[in-house]
Design an enzyme around this catalytic site. Structure first.
Site, PDB file in Angstrom:
ATOM      1  N   ARG A   1      42.033  40.140 -10.342  1.00 17.29           N
ATOM      2  CA  ARG A   1      43.018  40.175 -11.342  1.00 17.29           C
ATOM      3  C   ARG A   1      44.110  41.245 -11.000  1.00 17.29           C
ATOM      4  NH1 ARG A   1      47.110  40.864 -13.407  1.00 17.29           N
ATOM      5  NH2 ARG A   1      47.884  40.160 -15.683  1.00 17.29           N
ATOM      6  N   ILE A  36      44.979  48.253 -18.170  1.00 18.82           N
ATOM      7  CA  ILE A  36      43.905  47.322 -19.039  1.00 18.82           C
ATOM      8  C   ILE A  36      43.399  46.343 -18.076  1.00 18.82           C
ATOM      9  CG2 ILE A  36      44.226  45.884 -20.996  1.00 18.82           C
ATOM     10  CD1 ILE A  36      46.823  46.974 -21.638  1.00 18.82           C
ATOM     11  N   PRO A  37      42.317  46.637 -17.486  1.00 16.36           N
ATOM     12  CA  PRO A  37      41.673  45.675 -16.693  1.00 16.36           C
ATOM     13  C   PRO A  37      40.952  44.458 -17.255  1.00 16.36           C
ATOM     14  CG  PRO A  37      40.620  48.172 -16.286  1.00 16.36           C
ATOM     15  CD  PRO A  37      41.758  48.167 -17.519  1.00 16.36           C
ATOM     16  N   HIS A  38      41.506  43.379 -17.034  1.00 15.05           N
ATOM     17  CA  HIS A  38      40.811  42.080 -17.594  1.00 15.05           C
ATOM     18  C   HIS A  38      40.800  41.196 -16.453  1.00 15.05           C
ATOM     19  CE1 HIS A  38      45.433  41.964 -17.420  1.00 15.05           C
ATOM     20  NE2 HIS A  38      45.365  40.666 -17.596  1.00 15.05           N
ATOM     21  N   GLY A  39      40.231  40.032 -16.611  1.00 16.44           N
ATOM     22  CA  GLY A  39      39.740  38.985 -15.743  1.00 16.44           C
ATOM     23  C   GLY A  39      41.061  38.097 -15.411  1.00 16.44           C
TER      24      GLY A  39
END
Length: 145
Positions: free
Chosen positions: A45, A59-62
């Site tokens: 991502r 804001i790490p997210h998939g």
């Protein structure tokens, strides 16, 4: 936005943005929020579109394809006093606070919005970056509800 104290980590240090994202992802895996396959999707991502949001936060997210790996909505908050560069040498984008998130359905959008609103005030980011205890960080979000 429910904050779990065991998902808040103070004084972390990472050499790369990938290390930082992986750390956030593994916290979500250990907490039972996501399956292990969500973690590489978080790194993917960031390659597609940087998870750096400005004001020293990321804001790490998939990826959208990784939604099937999310077991329940969760958020981890990781303090990185020395910062981690999400940009390049020429254009550094240093994050000192990371919010690793996973959301069922579209709940991740709600989380991103709440985090963005809270962190739009850079003073709030400084409070998190300077916090000395997990409870102190959790209290900022309890107050923001």
């Amino acid at each position: 936005m429910e904050i779990q104290n065991h998902l808040i980590k103070l004084n972390q240090n990472f050499n790369t943005k990938e290390e930082a994202i992986e750390f956030c992802g593994n916290l979500l895996v250990e907490g039972g929020y996501v399956k292990p396959d969500y973690v590489p999707a978080m790194i993917e991502r960031n390659k597609e579109l940087s998870v750096y949001m400005g004001n020293f936060i990321a804001i790490p997210h998939g990826t959208d394809q990784a939604k099937k790996e999310v077991l329940k909505t969760g958020i981890t908050i990781v303090q990185v006093p020395r910062g981690v560069n999400f940009g390049t040498e020429e254009n550094p984008q240093v994050a000192t606070v990371l919010f690793g998130i996973a959301g069922i359905g579209n709940e991740h959008l709600d989380l991103i919005q709440k985090i963005s609103i809270f962190c739009a005030d850079v003073d709030n980011v400084v409070k998190i970056a300077d916090a000395q205890t997990v409870e102190e960080i959790a209290s900022f979000f309890a107050d923001a509800e």
